[in-house]
Design a protein around this motif. Structure first.
Motif, PDB file in Angstrom:
ATOM      1  N   GLY A  67     -56.311 -82.530  -7.128  1.00  0.00           N
ATOM      2  CA  GLY A  67     -55.292 -81.563  -6.730  1.00  0.00           C
ATOM      3  C   GLY A  67     -54.560 -81.991  -5.475  1.00  0.00           C
ATOM      4  O   GLY A  67     -53.335 -81.857  -5.369  1.00  0.00           O
ATOM      5  N   TRP A  68     -55.309 -82.546  -4.515  1.00  0.00           N
ATOM      6  CA  TRP A  68     -54.679 -83.008  -3.270  1.00  0.00           C
ATOM      7  C   TRP A  68     -53.771 -84.191  -3.529  1.00  0.00           C
ATOM      8  O   TRP A  68     -52.667 -84.282  -2.982  1.00  0.00           O
ATOM      9  N   ARG A  69     -54.203 -85.133  -4.377  1.00  0.00           N
ATOM     10  CA  ARG A  69     -53.386 -86.305  -4.666  1.00  0.00           C
ATOM     11  C   ARG A  69     -52.076 -85.915  -5.356  1.00  0.00           C
ATOM     12  O   ARG A  69     -51.061 -86.607  -5.203  1.00  0.00           O
ATOM     13  N   MET A  70     -52.083 -84.817  -6.084  1.00  0.00           N
ATOM     14  CA  MET A  70     -50.856 -84.375  -6.740  1.00  0.00           C
ATOM     15  C   MET A  70     -49.800 -83.943  -5.734  1.00  0.00           C
ATOM     16  O   MET A  70     -48.604 -83.910  -6.053  1.00  0.00           O
ATOM     17  N   THR A  71     -50.225 -83.629  -4.518  1.00  0.00           N
ATOM     18  CA  THR A  71     -49.271 -83.270  -3.465  1.00  0.00           C
ATOM     19  C   THR A  71     -48.778 -84.489  -2.699  1.00  0.00           C
ATOM     20  O   THR A  71     -47.858 -84.373  -1.891  1.00  0.00           O
ATOM     21  N   ARG A  72     -49.399 -85.646  -2.950  1.00  0.00           N
ATOM     22  CA  ARG A  72     -49.081 -86.844  -2.174  1.00  0.00           C
ATOM     23  C   ARG A  72     -48.231 -87.851  -2.938  1.00  0.00           C
ATOM     24  O   ARG A  72     -47.671 -88.761  -2.349  1.00  0.00           O
ATOM     25  N   ARG A  73     -48.144 -87.713  -4.249  1.00  0.00           N
ATOM     26  CA  ARG A  73     -47.403 -88.683  -5.058  1.00  0.00           C
ATOM     27  C   ARG A  73     -46.733 -87.948  -6.206  1.00  0.00           C
ATOM     28  O   ARG A  73     -47.350 -87.123  -6.870  1.00  0.00           O
ATOM     29  N   ALA A  74     -45.462 -88.250  -6.436  1.00  0.00           N
ATOM     30  CA  ALA A  74     -44.728 -87.610  -7.534  1.00  0.00           C
ATOM     31  C   ALA A  74     -45.319 -88.045  -8.868  1.00  0.00           C
ATOM     32  O   ALA A  74     -45.872 -89.143  -9.000  1.00  0.00           O
ATOM     33  N   ALA A  75     -45.195 -87.187  -9.856  1.00  0.00           N
ATOM     34  CA  ALA A  75     -45.715 -87.504 -11.186  1.00  0.00           C
ATOM     35  C   ALA A  75     -44.935 -88.649 -11.799  1.00  0.00           C
ATOM     36  O   ALA A  75     -43.712 -88.758 -11.648  1.00  0.00           O
TER      37      ALA A  75
ATOM     38  N   ALA B 197     -53.460-100.970 -25.227  1.00  0.00           N
ATOM     39  CA  ALA B 197     -52.891 -99.624 -25.223  1.00  0.00           C
ATOM     40  C   ALA B 197     -51.464 -99.574 -24.700  1.00  0.00           C
ATOM     41  O   ALA B 197     -50.793 -98.550 -24.834  1.00  0.00           O
ATOM     42  N   GLN B 198     -50.987-100.672 -24.091  1.00  0.00           N
ATOM     43  CA  GLN B 198     -49.624-100.663 -23.593  1.00  0.00           C
ATOM     44  C   GLN B 198     -48.634-100.662 -24.747  1.00  0.00           C
ATOM     45  O   GLN B 198     -48.848-101.273 -25.789  1.00  0.00           O
ATOM     46  N   SER B 199     -47.532 -99.951 -24.550  1.00  0.00           N
ATOM     47  CA  SER B 199     -46.479 -99.976 -25.556  1.00  0.00           C
ATOM     48  C   SER B 199     -45.802-101.340 -25.511  1.00  0.00           C
ATOM     49  O   SER B 199     -45.930-102.066 -24.538  1.00  0.00           O
ATOM     50  N   PRO B 200     -45.068-101.748 -26.560  1.00  0.00           N
ATOM     51  CA  PRO B 200     -44.450-103.065 -26.582  1.00  0.00           C
ATOM     52  C   PRO B 200     -43.569-103.350 -25.377  1.00  0.00           C
ATOM     53  O   PRO B 200     -43.465-104.490 -24.932  1.00  0.00           O
ATOM     54  N   ASP B 201     -42.935-102.312 -24.848  1.00  0.00           N
ATOM     55  CA  ASP B 201     -42.046-102.525 -23.706  1.00  0.00           C
ATOM     56  C   ASP B 201     -42.797-102.653 -22.399  1.00  0.00           C
ATOM     57  O   ASP B 201     -42.246-103.045 -21.381  1.00  0.00           O
ATOM     58  N   ASP B 202     -44.092-102.303 -22.383  1.00  0.00           N
ATOM     59  CA  ASP B 202     -44.826-102.254 -21.147  1.00  0.00           C
ATOM     60  C   ASP B 202     -45.122-103.632 -20.582  1.00  0.00           C
ATOM     61  O   ASP B 202     -45.427-103.768 -19.399  1.00  0.00           O
ATOM     62  N   ALA B 203     -45.051-104.660 -21.419  1.00  0.00           N
ATOM     63  CA  ALA B 203     -45.333-106.000 -20.909  1.00  0.00           C
ATOM     64  C   ALA B 203     -44.332-106.384 -19.837  1.00  0.00           C
ATOM     65  O   ALA B 203     -44.612-107.165 -18.947  1.00  0.00           O
ATOM     66  N   GLU B 204     -43.126-105.815 -19.940  1.00  0.00           N
ATOM     67  CA  GLU B 204     -42.099-106.130 -18.956  1.00  0.00           C
ATOM     68  C   GLU B 204     -41.954-105.031 -17.917  1.00  0.00           C
ATOM     69  O   GLU B 204     -41.100-105.101 -17.048  1.00  0.00           O
ATOM     70  N   ARG B 205     -42.810-104.021 -18.005  1.00  0.00           N
ATOM     71  CA  ARG B 205     -42.699-102.867 -17.103  1.00  0.00           C
ATOM     72  C   ARG B 205     -43.213-103.220 -15.715  1.00  0.00           C
ATOM     73  O   ARG B 205     -44.322-103.694 -15.565  1.00  0.00           O
ATOM     74  N   PRO B 206     -42.425-103.004 -14.649  1.00  0.00           N
ATOM     75  CA  PRO B 206     -42.936-103.218 -13.300  1.00  0.00           C
ATOM     76  C   PRO B 206     -43.927-102.128 -12.939  1.00  0.00           C
ATOM     77  O   PRO B 206     -43.914-101.045 -13.494  1.00  0.00           O
ATOM     78  N   ALA B 207     -44.783-102.433 -12.001  1.00  0.00           N
ATOM     79  CA  ALA B 207     -45.744-101.431 -11.550  1.00  0.00           C
ATOM     80  C   ALA B 207     -45.006-100.253 -10.946  1.00  0.00           C
ATOM     81  O   ALA B 207     -44.043-100.421 -10.196  1.00  0.00           O
ATOM     82  N   ALA B 208     -45.445 -99.063 -11.276  1.00  0.00           N
ATOM     83  CA  ALA B 208     -44.821 -97.854 -10.712  1.00  0.00           C
ATOM     84  C   ALA B 208     -45.077 -97.795  -9.220  1.00  0.00           C
ATOM     85  O   ALA B 208     -46.090 -98.260  -8.720  1.00  0.00           O
ATOM     86  N   GLN B 209     -44.160 -97.231  -8.519  1.00  0.00           N
ATOM     87  CA  GLN B 209     -44.264 -97.132  -7.054  1.00  0.00           C
ATOM     88  C   GLN B 209     -44.438 -95.680  -6.642  1.00  0.00           C
ATOM     89  O   GLN B 209     -44.108 -94.767  -7.368  1.00  0.00           O
ATOM     90  N   GLY B 210     -44.965 -95.514  -5.448  1.00  0.00           N
ATOM     91  CA  GLY B 210     -45.057 -94.171  -4.880  1.00  0.00           C
ATOM     92  C   GLY B 210     -46.435 -93.818  -4.496  1.00  0.00           C
ATOM     93  O   GLY B 210     -47.382 -94.389  -4.930  1.00  0.00           O
TER      94      GLY B 210
END
Length: 420
Positions: A371-379, A407-420
């Motif tokens: 619950g606390w982490r949900m206040t620290r990083r956007a979904a 489990a990654q979708s086909p496009d995920d191989a090129e997906r950059p790491a999410a930030q935040g």
């Protein structure tokens, strides 16, 4: 799935037999310890030793495989498991049992790593996800079947120790006679814990806490049942319910996790787990409701473990997944080693309810932290999330990394790491 079963059935059959052997010895020791009058504090050391051996095995076994090959490592460690299972009954002493449990934890880790690398190599990119799902289902079914076999003999005798030893020995046959050649094997480098924590604080803390919950369930359920005065039948039903709940709820919870903020699901499940613990301690129910409680705890703990791995994976580049998986499983191992020791201490302090209190405290802590982490990083948008993978807490880094990668979708191989 049918094509996967046709090509991988020897390996899956061998894993099923191995898991029956492993599931029997864990529960049986807790029951036999009660019969022998071994104090809970000493039995907690016995149970923790398995996870210590498993953790060491995750570090050493890959090097052993590189040095002498899959077949020799599998045969050597499998033979050691078979011998230890019989030796338990020879000397019912907690120090001897602790040494044996450490050896068997080390050996099972090496056997799992070997089998998982074989399975991964035998599957194609198209069938890998199905093969890994079948592997995880077989693992859970093996432990459930093991609980049924506990009712076929007297836990004070030798038969129930001989049965898993024979099953483990038989498990070698379909695997070693399989036509599938041993695959090339490469060790997996680990990511620094600092970098891993920065990528996903919730993943690191949550995996540590859930390691404690899982080890309490897997290691101390039968010790709790003996202290509670339950019969062998009731203990076996309770332990089977834990794994049945985990097996049945993995898939619907995984479906939900791909369609919402995973943190909300982690929060909701950990709250449910906490409430189940509170109700169990307050109401002191009979075996029927204890079985329901066990199924709910298992149904919460197993999917939350997979959720935390998937959530961490969402914030990593695909090239970092293997290293991150290794780091997370090491953190999980540390939590697992502490679980039985703290549970045993609490049971000595407040009685059998210490088993439930320990799991309840960890689940409450996870709910608060989530619950606390949900206040620290956007979904993270659900479109940017990878897919949930069915992963059990007993899986090694090879299976975890392969499952998350698949489990990654086909496009995920090129997906950059999410930030935040």
């Amino acid at each position: 799935m049918s094509s996967v079963m046709r090509s991988s059935w020897p390996l899956l059959l061998g894993i099923l037999l191995l898991m029956v052997g492993n599931g029997m010895q864990g529960t049986l020791l807790g029951i036999r310890g009660g019969i022998e009058g071994i104090p809970t504090s000493q039995m907690s050391v016995v149970m923790a030793a398995y996870f210590g051996g498993f953790l060491l095995g995750s570090l050493v076994a890959p090097r052993m495989i590189q040095s002498v090959g899959h077949v020799r490592v599998f045969a050597a460690l499998g033979s050691l498991i078979s011998a230890v299972l019989v030796l338990y009954a020879v000397a019912p002493d907690w120090i001897f049992w602790s040494v044996m449990r450490f050896l068997i934890g080390f050996s099972f880790c090496g056997v799992y790593i070997t089998a998982e690398s074989w399975l991964n190599a035998s599957a194609t990119n198209k069938t890998r996800g199905q093969a890994l799902a079948a592997y995880m289902i077989v693992q859970m079914l093996g432990i459930i079947i093991a609980q049924l076999l506990l009712n076929t003999g007297d836990p004070a005798g030798f038969l129930l120790f001989i049965i898993p030893s024979v099953l483990v020995s038989l498990s070698f046959t379909p695997i070693l006679l399989s036509a599938q050649p041993a695959p090339a094997f490469e060790t997996i480098k680990r990511m620094s814990f600092g970098r891993l924590y920065r990528a996903s604080p919730l993943g690191c803390i949550g995996i540590f806490l859930m390691g404690g919950v899982f080890s309490a369930m897997f290691g101390m359920s039968s010790v709790w049942g003996s202290a509670k005065g339950l019969s062998v039948r009731d203990i076996s039903i309770f332990v089977a319910a834990i794994y049945a709940g985990g097996l049945l709820l993995q898939f619907p919870i995984g479906w939900l996790s791909d369609r919402m903020d995973r943190r909300k699901l982690v929060l909701a499940l950990s709250v449910i787990g906490t409430l189940v613990v509170v109700a169990t301690v307050a109401l002191q129910p009979g075996i029927m409701w204890l079985t329901v409680a066990g199924a709910l705890i298992g149904g919460v703990a197993n999917p939350v473990y997979g959720l935390l791995l998937a959530y961490t994976n969402d914030y990593l580049d695909q090239s970092d997944m293997a290293a991150a998986s290794a780091g997370l499983l090491f953190i999980n191992g540390l939590g697992s080693m502490a679980g039985p020791l703290i549970t045993g201490w609490l049971m000595g302090l407040i009685g059998p309810d210490g088993f439930w209190v320990y799991m309840g405290v960890l689940m409450a802590a996870l709910s608060v932290y989530a619950g606390w982490r949900m206040t620290r990083r956007a979904a993270l948008p659900t479109a940017d999330q990878g897919n949930y993978a069915v992963i059990t807490p007993s899986a090694t880094v090879l299976a975890v990394e392969a499952a998350l990668d698949d489990a990654q979708s086909p496009d995920d191989a090129e997906r950059p790491a999410a930030q935040g």
